[in-house]
Design a protein around this motif. Sequence first.
Motif, PDB file in Angstrom:
ATOM      1  N   ILE A   1       0.837  -1.205   0.000  1.00  0.00           N
ATOM      2  CA  ILE A   1       0.000   0.000   0.000  1.00  0.00           C
ATOM      3  C   ILE A   1       0.867   1.248   0.000  1.00  0.00           C
ATOM      4  CG2 ILE A   1      -1.699   1.329   1.323  1.00  0.00           C
ATOM      5  CD1 ILE A   1      -2.944  -1.302   2.187  1.00  0.00           C
ATOM      6  N   CYS A   2       1.939   1.239   0.786  1.00  0.00           N
ATOM      7  CA  CYS A   2       2.869   2.367   0.804  1.00  0.00           C
ATOM      8  C   CYS A   2       3.432   2.618  -0.589  1.00  0.00           C
ATOM      9  CB  CYS A   2       3.991   2.072   1.805  1.00  0.00           C
ATOM     10  SG  CYS A   2       5.196   3.403   1.984  1.00  0.00           S
ATOM     11  N   HIS A   3       3.803   1.556  -1.290  1.00  0.00           N
ATOM     12  CA  HIS A   3       4.347   1.711  -2.648  1.00  0.00           C
ATOM     13  C   HIS A   3       3.290   2.258  -3.603  1.00  0.00           C
ATOM     14  CE1 HIS A   3       7.163   0.886  -5.918  1.00  0.00           C
ATOM     15  NE2 HIS A   3       6.116   0.460  -6.611  1.00  0.00           N
ATOM     16  N   TRP A   4       2.067   1.745  -3.502  1.00  0.00           N
ATOM     17  CA  TRP A   4       1.008   2.207  -4.404  1.00  0.00           C
ATOM     18  C   TRP A   4       0.736   3.697  -4.238  1.00  0.00           C
ATOM     19  CZ3 TRP A   4      -2.930  -2.134  -2.759  1.00  0.00           C
ATOM     20  CH2 TRP A   4      -2.428  -3.375  -3.157  1.00  0.00           C
ATOM     21  N   VAL A   5       0.770   4.171  -3.013  1.00  0.00           N
ATOM     22  CA  VAL A   5       0.361   5.552  -2.718  1.00  0.00           C
ATOM     23  C   VAL A   5       1.510   6.538  -2.845  1.00  0.00           C
ATOM     24  CG1 VAL A   5      -0.591   7.063  -0.917  1.00  0.00           C
ATOM     25  CG2 VAL A   5      -1.522   4.763  -1.240  1.00  0.00           C
ATOM     26  N   TRP A   6       2.721   6.157  -2.429  1.00  0.00           N
ATOM     27  CA  TRP A   6       3.850   7.091  -2.379  1.00  0.00           C
ATOM     28  C   TRP A   6       5.043   6.680  -3.218  1.00  0.00           C
ATOM     29  CZ3 TRP A   6       3.536   7.189   3.657  1.00  0.00           C
ATOM     30  CH2 TRP A   6       2.532   8.082   4.065  1.00  0.00           C
TER      31      TRP A   6
ATOM     32  N   LEU B   1      -2.671   7.351 -10.432  1.00  0.00           N
ATOM     33  CA  LEU B   1      -4.093   7.629 -10.632  1.00  0.00           C
ATOM     34  C   LEU B   1      -4.455   9.060 -10.260  1.00  0.00           C
ATOM     35  CD1 LEU B   1      -7.026   6.464 -11.157  1.00  0.00           C
ATOM     36  CD2 LEU B   1      -7.065   5.942  -8.705  1.00  0.00           C
ATOM     37  N   GLY B   2      -3.749   9.599  -9.262  1.00  0.00           N
ATOM     38  CA  GLY B   2      -4.004  10.974  -8.840  1.00  0.00           C
ATOM     39  C   GLY B   2      -4.691  11.104  -7.498  1.00  0.00           C
ATOM     40  N   ALA B   3      -4.859   9.989  -6.757  1.00  0.00           N
ATOM     41  CA  ALA B   3      -5.417  10.072  -5.408  1.00  0.00           C
ATOM     42  C   ALA B   3      -4.404  10.756  -4.502  1.00  0.00           C
ATOM     43  CB  ALA B   3      -5.753   8.684  -4.884  1.00  0.00           C
ATOM     44  N   LEU B   4      -4.892  11.630  -3.636  1.00  0.00           N
ATOM     45  CA  LEU B   4      -4.028  12.435  -2.782  1.00  0.00           C
ATOM     46  C   LEU B   4      -3.969  11.859  -1.362  1.00  0.00           C
ATOM     47  CD1 LEU B   4      -5.292  15.999  -3.832  1.00  0.00           C
ATOM     48  CD2 LEU B   4      -3.304  14.751  -4.737  1.00  0.00           C
ATOM     49  N   ASP B   5      -2.772  11.718  -0.851  1.00  0.00           N
ATOM     50  CA  ASP B   5      -2.574  11.321   0.549  1.00  0.00           C
ATOM     51  C   ASP B   5      -1.268  11.948   1.011  1.00  0.00           C
ATOM     52  OD1 ASP B   5      -2.308  10.206   3.023  1.00  0.00           O
ATOM     53  OD2 ASP B   5      -2.571   8.138   2.386  1.00  0.00           O
ATOM     54  N   PHE B   6      -1.369  13.088   1.660  1.00  0.00           N
ATOM     55  CA  PHE B   6      -0.176  13.864   1.987  1.00  0.00           C
ATOM     56  C   PHE B   6       0.697  13.173   3.016  1.00  0.00           C
ATOM     57  CE2 PHE B   6       2.133  17.513   3.903  1.00  0.00           C
ATOM     58  CZ  PHE B   6       2.710  18.006   2.741  1.00  0.00           C
ATOM     59  N   ALA B   7       0.084  12.617   4.071  1.00  0.00           N
ATOM     60  CA  ALA B   7       0.899  12.099   5.179  1.00  0.00           C
ATOM     61  C   ALA B   7       0.418  10.758   5.727  1.00  0.00           C
ATOM     62  CB  ALA B   7       0.973  13.133   6.307  1.00  0.00           C
TER      63      ALA B   7
ATOM     64  N   ALA C   1      -9.254  14.746  19.999  1.00  0.00           N
ATOM     65  CA  ALA C   1      -8.059  15.366  19.425  1.00  0.00           C
ATOM     66  C   ALA C   1      -7.353  14.405  18.486  1.00  0.00           C
ATOM     67  CB  ALA C   1      -7.109  15.804  20.541  1.00  0.00           C
ATOM     68  N   VAL C   2      -7.212  13.136  18.914  1.00  0.00           N
ATOM     69  CA  VAL C   2      -6.566  12.137  18.058  1.00  0.00           C
ATOM     70  C   VAL C   2      -7.382  11.912  16.790  1.00  0.00           C
ATOM     71  CG1 VAL C   2      -5.844   9.727  17.900  1.00  0.00           C
ATOM     72  CG2 VAL C   2      -5.400  11.025  19.992  1.00  0.00           C
ATOM     73  N   ALA C   3      -8.702  11.880  16.912  1.00  0.00           N
ATOM     74  CA  ALA C   3      -9.556  11.713  15.734  1.00  0.00           C
ATOM     75  C   ALA C   3      -9.348  12.848  14.733  1.00  0.00           C
ATOM     76  CB  ALA C   3     -11.020  11.640  16.160  1.00  0.00           C
ATOM     77  N   GLY C   4      -9.261  14.080  15.233  1.00  0.00           N
ATOM     78  CA  GLY C   4      -9.000  15.208  14.352  1.00  0.00           C
ATOM     79  C   GLY C   4      -7.653  15.107  13.664  1.00  0.00           C
ATOM     80  N   LEU C   5      -6.653  14.639  14.401  1.00  0.00           N
ATOM     81  CA  LEU C   5      -5.322  14.463  13.833  1.00  0.00           C
ATOM     82  C   LEU C   5      -5.320  13.389  12.748  1.00  0.00           C
ATOM     83  CD1 LEU C   5      -3.368  14.615  17.206  1.00  0.00           C
ATOM     84  CD2 LEU C   5      -3.165  16.280  15.348  1.00  0.00           C
ATOM     85  N   VAL C   6      -6.038  12.310  13.001  1.00  0.00           N
ATOM     86  CA  VAL C   6      -6.146  11.235  12.009  1.00  0.00           C
ATOM     87  C   VAL C   6      -6.757  11.764  10.716  1.00  0.00           C
ATOM     88  CG1 VAL C   6      -7.382   9.101  11.453  1.00  0.00           C
ATOM     89  CG2 VAL C   6      -6.236   9.352  13.679  1.00  0.00           C
ATOM     90  N   ALA C   7      -7.866  12.458  10.848  1.00  0.00           N
ATOM     91  CA  ALA C   7      -8.609  12.880   9.660  1.00  0.00           C
ATOM     92  C   ALA C   7      -7.876  13.922   8.835  1.00  0.00           C
ATOM     93  CB  ALA C   7      -9.984  13.408  10.075  1.00  0.00           C
ATOM     94  N   ILE C   8      -7.108  14.789   9.477  1.00  0.00           N
ATOM     95  CA  ILE C   8      -6.422  15.841   8.724  1.00  0.00           C
ATOM     96  C   ILE C   8      -5.160  15.316   8.047  1.00  0.00           C
ATOM     97  CG2 ILE C   8      -4.916  16.683  10.567  1.00  0.00           C
ATOM     98  CD1 ILE C   8      -6.873  18.796   7.955  1.00  0.00           C
ATOM     99  N   THR C   9      -4.694  14.144   8.441  1.00  0.00           N
ATOM    100  CA  THR C   9      -3.418  13.636   7.934  1.00  0.00           C
ATOM    101  C   THR C   9      -3.347  13.574   6.401  1.00  0.00           C
ATOM    102  OG1 THR C   9      -2.884  12.446   9.957  1.00  0.00           O
ATOM    103  CG2 THR C   9      -1.901  11.613   7.932  1.00  0.00           C
ATOM    104  N   PRO C  10      -4.298  12.958   5.701  1.00  0.00           N
ATOM    105  CA  PRO C  10      -4.171  12.924   4.236  1.00  0.00           C
ATOM    106  C   PRO C  10      -4.368  14.279   3.581  1.00  0.00           C
ATOM    107  CG  PRO C  10      -6.295  12.038   4.912  1.00  0.00           C
ATOM    108  CD  PRO C  10      -5.495  12.246   6.163  1.00  0.00           C
ATOM    109  N   ALA C  11      -5.081  15.181   4.270  1.00  0.00           N
ATOM    110  CA  ALA C  11      -5.459  16.466   3.687  1.00  0.00           C
ATOM    111  C   ALA C  11      -4.512  17.602   4.047  1.00  0.00           C
ATOM    112  CB  ALA C  11      -6.874  16.835   4.162  1.00  0.00           C
ATOM    113  N   SER C  12      -3.591  17.375   4.969  1.00  0.00           N
ATOM    114  CA  SER C  12      -2.845  18.477   5.576  1.00  0.00           C
ATOM    115  C   SER C  12      -2.016  19.281   4.590  1.00  0.00           C
ATOM    116  CB  SER C  12      -1.950  17.952   6.704  1.00  0.00           C
ATOM    117  OG  SER C  12      -1.100  16.926   6.237  1.00  0.00           O
TER     118      SER C  12
END
Length: 432
Positions: free
Chosen positions: A163-168, A181-187, A290-301
Motif C-alpha cells: 500500500i505504501c508503494h502504491w500511494v507514495w 491515478l491521482g489520489a491524494l494522501d499527503f501524510a 483530538a486524536v480523531a481530528g489528527l487522524v482525519a487531517i493527515t491525508p489532507a494536511s
Amino acid sequence: MSVLSVLLQTQTPPAPKIDSGDTAWIIVATALVMLMTPALGFFYGGLVRKKNVLSTIMHSFFSLGVISVVWVLWGYSLAFGPSSIKTDAGSFLGSLNWFGLNGVTGIDTNYAPTIPHLLFMMFQMMFAVITPALITGAFAERKRFKAFTLFLILWLTIVYVPICHWVWGGEDGTLGWIRQLGALDFAGGTVVHINSGIAALVAALVLGKRLGYGKEQMEAHDVPMVVLGAGLLWFGWFGFNAGSALTAGDLAVNAFVVTHLAAAMGAITWTTLSWIRQGAPSVLGAAAGAVAGLVAITPASGFVDSRGALVIGFGAGAICYFGVVLKSKLGFDDALDVFAVHGMGGIWGALATGLFATKAVNTAGADGLFYGGGIDQLGKQAIGVGVTVLWSGVMTFVILKVLDLVIGLRVESQEELSGLDSALHGESAYEL
C-alpha cells in the motif's frame, strides 16, 4: 539569436544540492514522529486495566525495534525502491535492489531532492513503525507476544509495504499506481490510518472478545496517562504532517497550522457530544477527539486551508464518536476503539480531501468538489480508500488465520484472567 541566448539554452540544470534548512527540519520531524510510537504506548496503556498496562506499552515500544530492523533490511526497498512489478497503470511493488540500504546514498531526486536519501528513508521508517503499533489497541489484553511479534513482521511486509508503494512509491519513472491515478494522501490517511484501522477491525473479530467483555468493568485505569499520551501524539503529529512537505517552507507551515486546528476542533466536538449525551464533558473524550481530528487531517494536511481543516476536525469528532457508540451496540471487542478512530477517521479524512483540497495551498494537488474541482478528485479518493480497505482487510485476515493455525493467537484463559504483565512478561507496572 545572441551568443548568450545559445549558451543559456545549452546549459544543463544545476545538480541537486542538499539544503541545510530542509535537512535540519526533517531531522527534527523524524524525531517527532519517532516520539509518537512510545506516546501511543502511553495512550493505549492508560486505557487498559492495570494488570495489562506493561504488555500494552510493550506492543508499541517493541514495534519500534522490530520494524526498524525490517525496514532497513527489506521494507524500505520494497516500498520505495525501483519497481519490480509494473504495468501501464503504474507500479505495484518495489524491488530488493536497496536491500540492507545498499545504494541508499546521496540525494534521491524522485522523493526528496533537497535532503539526504538516508534521511528520507529514516523519516519513512517512523511511519512504518507506528502503523502496526496502532493495530495493537484492537487486540489488547489477550494476544500472545510471540504471535504479536510474527504478526508485526508479516503484516508490515505483506500489507503495509504494498500500500505504501502504491500511494507514495515509484522510483524508476513509473509511479505507484494509486499515486499515478491521482489520489491524494499527503501524510498517510490511507497508508497509515485506514490501513491500520481496517486491520484492527479484522483482528478484533478474529481474536474474539476478552473474557468478561460486556459483563465486567473494563474502564481505563489511568486517565492522566491517556491525556499525556494524547498530548505527546499531538506534539509529534506536527512532524508527521508538516514533515511530509519534506521542505522547510510554506507547505510545511500550512500543514502545521491545519493539523493543530483539526485536532482542536476534534477535541471540542467529541467533548461536546459526550456532554450532551452523557451529561458531563469527558476528559477521555477530549483526548480521543483530538486524536480523531489528527487522524482525519493527515491525508489532507498538504492540500486544504484552515477552513477545510475546521470542517474536517468537526466531522472527525462527530463520526468517530458515533463510531464508538456503534461499536458498543454491535458488540464486537475492538478494545481501544482503533477502528472507530483510525479506520472511520481515516476514511473521512481521505474522502474529505476530495471535497476541500485547493490548489491555492498546493499546486501539485487538485481542487476538490467545494473548491470548483467537480467530483473527479472525490472519485479518485474513493478508489484509494476502497483498495486500501480491501487489501488490508483480506490480507490481515489471512495472516491472522495462518498464525492462529501454526502457533495460536490468544493467551490461555488463566493468563488472560491474571493479566498479561505477569503472565507474559513476569513484571508488574505498579508495586505498592
